[in-house]
Design a protein around this motif. Structure first.
Motif, PDB file in Angstrom:
ATOM      1  N   THR A  27       0.843  -1.194   0.000  1.00 46.58           N
ATOM      2  CA  THR A  27       0.000   0.000   0.000  1.00 46.58           C
ATOM      3  C   THR A  27       0.882   1.250   0.000  1.00 46.58           C
ATOM      4  O   THR A  27       1.753   1.399   0.846  1.00 46.58           O
ATOM      5  CB  THR A  27      -0.917   0.002   1.229  1.00 46.58           C
ATOM      6  OG1 THR A  27      -1.778  -1.136   1.158  1.00 46.58           O
ATOM      7  CG2 THR A  27      -1.758   1.265   1.284  1.00 46.58           C
ATOM      8  N   ARG A  28       0.634   2.171  -0.963  1.00 48.49           N
ATOM      9  CA  ARG A  28       1.436   3.384  -1.061  1.00 48.49           C
ATOM     10  C   ARG A  28       0.579   4.658  -1.113  1.00 48.49           C
ATOM     11  O   ARG A  28       1.118   5.761  -1.019  1.00 48.49           O
ATOM     12  CB  ARG A  28       2.336   3.328  -2.294  1.00 48.49           C
ATOM     13  CG  ARG A  28       3.290   2.136  -2.358  1.00 48.49           C
ATOM     14  CD  ARG A  28       4.199   1.995  -1.150  1.00 48.49           C
ATOM     15  NE  ARG A  28       4.939   3.192  -0.830  1.00 48.49           N
ATOM     16  CZ  ARG A  28       6.077   3.563  -1.417  1.00 48.49           C
ATOM     17  NH1 ARG A  28       6.610   2.809  -2.368  1.00 48.49           N
ATOM     18  NH2 ARG A  28       6.701   4.669  -1.051  1.00 48.49           N
ATOM     19  N   CYS A  29      -0.728   4.538  -1.322  1.00 45.97           N
ATOM     20  CA  CYS A  29      -1.654   5.678  -1.212  1.00 45.97           C
ATOM     21  C   CYS A  29      -1.263   6.833  -2.150  1.00 45.97           C
ATOM     22  O   CYS A  29      -1.182   7.991  -1.719  1.00 45.97           O
ATOM     23  CB  CYS A  29      -1.722   6.167   0.226  1.00 45.97           C
ATOM     24  SG  CYS A  29      -2.268   4.937   1.429  1.00 45.97           S
ATOM     25  N   LEU A  55       4.790  -9.450 -10.575  1.00 46.19           N
ATOM     26  CA  LEU A  55       4.376  -8.325  -9.751  1.00 46.19           C
ATOM     27  C   LEU A  55       2.912  -8.465  -9.346  1.00 46.19           C
ATOM     28  O   LEU A  55       2.076  -8.924 -10.149  1.00 46.19           O
ATOM     29  CB  LEU A  55       4.545  -7.001 -10.499  1.00 46.19           C
ATOM     30  CG  LEU A  55       5.960  -6.555 -10.870  1.00 46.19           C
ATOM     31  CD1 LEU A  55       6.388  -7.193 -12.195  1.00 46.19           C
ATOM     32  CD2 LEU A  55       6.051  -5.045 -11.001  1.00 46.19           C
ATOM     33  N   ILE A  56       2.610  -8.058  -8.117  1.00 44.98           N
ATOM     34  CA  ILE A  56       1.238  -8.002  -7.619  1.00 44.98           C
ATOM     35  C   ILE A  56       1.003  -6.573  -7.156  1.00 44.98           C
ATOM     36  O   ILE A  56       1.842  -5.987  -6.470  1.00 44.98           O
ATOM     37  CB  ILE A  56       1.016  -8.983  -6.462  1.00 44.98           C
ATOM     38  CG1 ILE A  56       1.467 -10.393  -6.838  1.00 44.98           C
ATOM     39  CG2 ILE A  56      -0.463  -9.000  -6.046  1.00 44.98           C
ATOM     40  CD1 ILE A  56       1.596 -11.332  -5.656  1.00 44.98           C
ATOM     41  N   THR A  57      -0.130  -6.003  -7.520  1.00 42.82           N
ATOM     42  CA  THR A  57      -0.397  -4.621  -7.147  1.00 42.82           C
ATOM     43  C   THR A  57      -0.681  -4.490  -5.659  1.00 42.82           C
ATOM     44  O   THR A  57      -0.999  -5.464  -4.965  1.00 42.82           O
ATOM     45  CB  THR A  57      -1.621  -4.051  -7.883  1.00 42.82           C
ATOM     46  OG1 THR A  57      -2.819  -4.653  -7.355  1.00 42.82           O
ATOM     47  CG2 THR A  57      -1.542  -4.259  -9.378  1.00 42.82           C
ATOM     48  N   TRP A  71      -6.790   7.556  -0.158  1.00 38.75           N
ATOM     49  CA  TRP A  71      -5.975   7.616  -1.377  1.00 38.75           C
ATOM     50  C   TRP A  71      -5.524   6.252  -1.891  1.00 38.75           C
ATOM     51  O   TRP A  71      -4.626   6.166  -2.727  1.00 38.75           O
ATOM     52  CB  TRP A  71      -4.763   8.540  -1.204  1.00 38.75           C
ATOM     53  CG  TRP A  71      -5.099   9.841  -0.544  1.00 38.75           C
ATOM     54  CD1 TRP A  71      -6.189  10.649  -0.770  1.00 38.75           C
ATOM     55  CD2 TRP A  71      -4.359  10.482   0.502  1.00 38.75           C
ATOM     56  NE1 TRP A  71      -6.168  11.739   0.047  1.00 38.75           N
ATOM     57  CE2 TRP A  71      -5.053  11.687   0.837  1.00 38.75           C
ATOM     58  CE3 TRP A  71      -3.171  10.190   1.175  1.00 38.75           C
ATOM     59  CZ2 TRP A  71      -4.609  12.555   1.826  1.00 38.75           C
ATOM     60  CZ3 TRP A  71      -2.729  11.058   2.158  1.00 38.75           C
ATOM     61  CH2 TRP A  71      -3.442  12.221   2.471  1.00 38.75           C
ATOM     62  N   THR A  72      -6.132   5.174  -1.397  1.00 36.98           N
ATOM     63  CA  THR A  72      -5.873   3.880  -2.017  1.00 36.98           C
ATOM     64  C   THR A  72      -6.735   3.764  -3.272  1.00 36.98           C
ATOM     65  O   THR A  72      -7.805   4.358  -3.373  1.00 36.98           O
ATOM     66  CB  THR A  72      -6.180   2.724  -1.052  1.00 36.98           C
ATOM     67  OG1 THR A  72      -7.537   2.846  -0.583  1.00 36.98           O
ATOM     68  CG2 THR A  72      -5.235   2.743   0.134  1.00 36.98           C
ATOM     69  N   SER A  73      -6.274   2.968  -4.222  1.00 36.99           N
ATOM     70  CA  SER A  73      -6.936   2.884  -5.525  1.00 36.99           C
ATOM     71  C   SER A  73      -8.080   1.882  -5.512  1.00 36.99           C
ATOM     72  O   SER A  73      -8.042   0.881  -4.792  1.00 36.99           O
ATOM     73  CB  SER A  73      -5.929   2.482  -6.601  1.00 36.99           C
ATOM     74  OG  SER A  73      -4.920   3.451  -6.734  1.00 36.99           O
ATOM     75  N   ALA A 356       9.215   7.681   6.264  1.00 40.68           N
ATOM     76  CA  ALA A 356       8.319   8.835   6.319  1.00 40.68           C
ATOM     77  C   ALA A 356       7.582   9.053   5.011  1.00 40.68           C
ATOM     78  O   ALA A 356       6.577   9.770   4.980  1.00 40.68           O
ATOM     79  CB  ALA A 356       9.106  10.092   6.686  1.00 40.68           C
ATOM     80  N   THR A 357       8.069   8.458   3.914  1.00 41.74           N
ATOM     81  CA  THR A 357       7.449   8.667   2.601  1.00 41.74           C
ATOM     82  C   THR A 357       6.667   7.446   2.119  1.00 41.74           C
ATOM     83  O   THR A 357       6.305   7.373   0.948  1.00 41.74           O
ATOM     84  CB  THR A 357       8.518   9.030   1.551  1.00 41.74           C
ATOM     85  OG1 THR A 357       9.462   7.950   1.457  1.00 41.74           O
ATOM     86  CG2 THR A 357       9.249  10.297   1.935  1.00 41.74           C
ATOM     87  N   LEU A 358       6.386   6.499   3.019  1.00 41.64           N
ATOM     88  CA  LEU A 358       5.704   5.280   2.596  1.00 41.64           C
ATOM     89  C   LEU A 358       4.301   5.551   2.062  1.00 41.64           C
ATOM     90  O   LEU A 358       3.889   4.977   1.046  1.00 41.64           O
ATOM     91  CB  LEU A 358       5.626   4.288   3.760  1.00 41.64           C
ATOM     92  CG  LEU A 358       6.858   3.427   4.014  1.00 41.64           C
ATOM     93  CD1 LEU A 358       6.687   2.621   5.297  1.00 41.64           C
ATOM     94  CD2 LEU A 358       7.111   2.505   2.830  1.00 41.64           C
TER      95      LEU A 358
END
Length: 378
Positions: A27-29, A55-57, A71-73, A356-358
């Protein structure tokens, strides 16, 4: 088998992969607002990490009620499908397969993330504890808050949710994905049905272990009717012991986790799907997954077993060498090292993660991590 086997080819269902390393769901939002729409920045991020064999989303919610973090898709609107097509095209240009992870958070949500600000939905009216959700407080800003108490789903609503999983699989194919992974881990909706700690229903979907497995079984069957079983996986997060109570939600610690999860794996074996993914506890001092359980899963499940969680080459060699896993996922190290497979194979140094940027933000801490000895690839 040696650690070098990590870098050799493997088959996954009907796919031929160049190595046994996979990018797990992370998860990167970073979706575009409004609408939780995947975007070109996300396409860059995934394309950068195509040295993985597969790859897995990140988890993508199958409907608006399935969201637990800002902000998750999603993968339920035409705009979201078009956004994901940017990503599948970018990955396919690098000749790699990519699956969409189909996600519904169930009770791990807040009314401000729900349509009409209604309570989240779940098997039973029991709030998740020891976890926070992330709600927006303004453009690009948010805060962590406890999840709300959910309302219990009716049986017709459960049937509707099964159909929504199938529709999300159709949408994934329309977006160009090669297959799908069903998220049944980390305390989210399917895990809630499975768990004796979250499911207190007295109807056909609760009580006995067989009944608690019913929702998983129906979702797998419905998605299998859309996507070939050769192009399907399911992710679990078995937890066997914990010394930190607030972490229980991650695996919803069962009284007999081996019994619960071997039964769940049998459901997948009977369905003939391509893989089962085991998300292992990954926090500091987390308990290890028992080798006896790994061996039991191997005996039950004839197809590929994927493992992720705190892996390095030594741990990968241990599970690959014993035949307990066929592919290994690297999460946080892959975030900070887009060329991670090459770094592992050649012993190159690893870039540290900027925690901090995850979640949320833009390119910083997302697509600007360096490649070893070459410019960032866009």
């Amino acid at each position: 088998m040696t650690s070098s086997s990590l870098f050799g080819p493997v088959r996954l269902g009907d796919l031929s992969l160049e190595n046994r390393i996979f990018l797990p769901p992370l998860t990167r939002c970073r979706s575009s607002q409004p609408g939780d729409i995947p975007n070109a920045l996300m396409a860059d991020y995934y394309a950068q990490r195509t040295e993985a064999g597969f790859l897995i989303t990140e988890g993508t919610q199958i409907e608006p009620r399935g969201q637990g973090y800002a902000w998750t898709s999603g993968i339920y609107s035409p705009e979201q499908i078009a956004g994901w097509k940017l990503i599948t095209d970018a990955v396919h240009q690098k000749k790699r397969p990519i699956f969409a992870q189909l996600w519904h958070v169930g009770r791990v949500s807040h009314h401000l993330l729900q349509p009409g600000h209604q309570p989240p939905v779940a098997p039973s009216t029991v709030a998740a504890t020891g976890v926070n959700v992330f709600i927006p407080t303004g453009p690009g800003t948010g805060k962590l808050v406890p999840p709300d108490t959910p309302r219990a789903l009716t049986i017709p609503e459960i049937h509707d949710l099964v159909a929504l999983y199938a529709q999300a699989a159709r949408n994934a194919l329309a977006a160009g994905f090669d297959g799908v992974e069903i998220h049944a881990a980390n305390g989210y909706l399917i895990n809630q049905f499975l768990s004796e700690r979250a499911n207190f229903r007295t109807d056909a979907y609760g009580g006995s272990l067989s009944n608690r497995l019913r929702f998983l079984r129906e979702v797998v069957e419905a998605v299998s009717a859309v996507v070939s079983p050769d192009r399907m996986g399911v992710r679990f997060s078995p937890l066997f012991s914990t010394t930190t109570e607030e972490r229980v939600y991650l695996g919803l610690l069962e009284s007999n986790p081996a019994e619960t999860y071997t039964a769940a794996v049998r459901v997948l074996a009977e369905a003939g799907i391509a893989y089962v993914s085991l998300a292992e506890a990954d926090w500091d001092n987390a308990p290890d997954m028992p080798d006896s359980f790994r061996a039991a899963v191997r005996d039950i499940f004839p197809n590929r077993i994927l493992c992720a969680g705190r892996y390095n080459l030594t741990r990968a060699q241990h599970v690959l060498g014993n035949g307990w896993a066929d592919m290994i996922g690297f999460g946080r190290t892959f975030i900070a090292n887009p060329d991670l497979p090459a770094r592992l194979e050649h012993g190159w140094p690893l870039t540290p993660l900027d925690a901090a940027t995850l979640y949320g933000g833009g390119a910083h801490g997302y697509t600007d991590y360096p490649f070893h000895n070459r410019d960032i690839q866009k």
